[in-house]
Design a protein around this motif. Structure first.
Motif, short mmCIF file in Angstrom:
data_model
loop_
_atom_site.label_atom_id
_atom_site.label_comp_id
_atom_site.label_asym_id
_atom_site.label_seq_id
_atom_site.Cartn_x
_atom_site.Cartn_y
_atom_site.Cartn_z
N UNK A 17 1.25 6.36 -7.03
CA UNK A 17 0.11 7.23 -7.38
C UNK A 17 0.52 8.70 -7.28
N UNK A 18 1.24 9.05 -6.23
CA UNK A 18 1.69 10.45 -6.07
C UNK A 18 2.65 10.83 -7.19
N UNK A 19 3.57 9.94 -7.53
CA UNK A 19 4.49 10.23 -8.63
C UNK A 19 3.74 10.37 -9.95
N UNK A 20 2.76 9.50 -10.18
CA UNK A 20 1.94 9.60 -11.38
C UNK A 20 1.16 10.89 -11.44
N UNK A 21 0.63 11.32 -10.30
CA UNK A 21 -0.09 12.59 -10.25
C UNK A 21 0.85 13.76 -10.52
N UNK A 22 2.08 13.66 -10.05
CA UNK A 22 3.04 14.74 -10.32
C UNK A 22 3.38 14.81 -11.81
N UNK A 23 3.54 13.66 -12.45
CA UNK A 23 3.80 13.67 -13.89
C UNK A 23 2.59 14.21 -14.66
N UNK A 24 1.40 13.85 -14.23
CA UNK A 24 0.19 14.38 -14.88
C UNK A 24 0.10 15.90 -14.68
N UNK A 26 0.63 1.22 -9.77
CA UNK A 26 0.07 1.22 -8.42
C UNK A 26 -1.15 0.30 -8.33
N UNK A 27 -1.97 0.34 -9.36
CA UNK A 27 -3.13 -0.56 -9.40
C UNK A 27 -2.68 -2.02 -9.40
N UNK A 28 -1.67 -2.33 -10.18
CA UNK A 28 -1.18 -3.71 -10.25
C UNK A 28 -0.60 -4.16 -8.91
N UNK A 67 0.82 -1.21 0.00
CA UNK A 67 0.00 0.00 0.00
C UNK A 67 0.85 1.26 0.00
N UNK A 68 1.92 1.25 0.77
CA UNK A 68 2.82 2.41 0.79
C UNK A 68 3.48 2.60 -0.57
N UNK A 69 3.94 1.51 -1.15
CA UNK A 69 4.57 1.58 -2.46
C UNK A 69 3.58 2.05 -3.53
#
Length: 138
Positions: free
Chosen positions: A14-21, A55-57, A7-9
């Motif tokens: 997710x946070x890194x993906x949101x930053x790229x978005x 993250x989903x995987x 969950x932490x990973x």
């Protein structure tokens, strides 16, 4: 213990993906011309989406969900660069010119050169001929 690490990973991804978005959306708003904007959208947007799918995987418990996430990642990596390239090429052919501060325009020499033998169809018409309307063969 292992679930909490997952969950932490996944949260980090997710946070890194949101930053790229976020970077992709800022690039779309702030970059000077169409070509740099589609570059930002295709590269940073793809990486952001892929990180969210990773993250989903990670948090998924069913194999089918993991396989769908992996398939979507492969789909993003295969289609985003190709579609951005084709969109940029079509925009250049339609007349959208590059930003005046651009350093190199490699497409200019491609448009100035005459068509090759590959640009002719089977009946010998050149690339400048328009197709006849209503005269289609099966």
């Amino acid at each position: 213990m292992m679930a909490s690490i997952g969950n932490i990973l996944a949260g980090i991804f997710v946070v890194m993906g949101a930053m790229f978005a976020l970077v992709a959306s800022i690039g779309i708003l702030r970059l000077p011309d169409f070509y740099t904007r589609i570059h930002a959208a295709s590269k940073a947007g793809t990486v952001g989406s892929v990180l969210a799918l990773v993250a989903l995987a990670i948090v998924s418990v069913q194999t089918a969900e993991v396989l769908r996430a992996i398939a979507a990642i492969v789909f993003f990596f295969l289609t985003a660069p190709i579609s951005a390239h084709l969109l940029g090429k079509a925009a250049y052919s339609a007349g959208y010119r590059m930003w005046s501060g651009s350093v190199l325009d490699e497409m200019e020499e491609d448009l100035a050169s005459p068509p090759t033998a590959h640009a002719r169809d089977q009946e010998g018409a050149t690339w400048t001929d328009e197709p006849e309307r209503g005269n289609h063969r099966p």
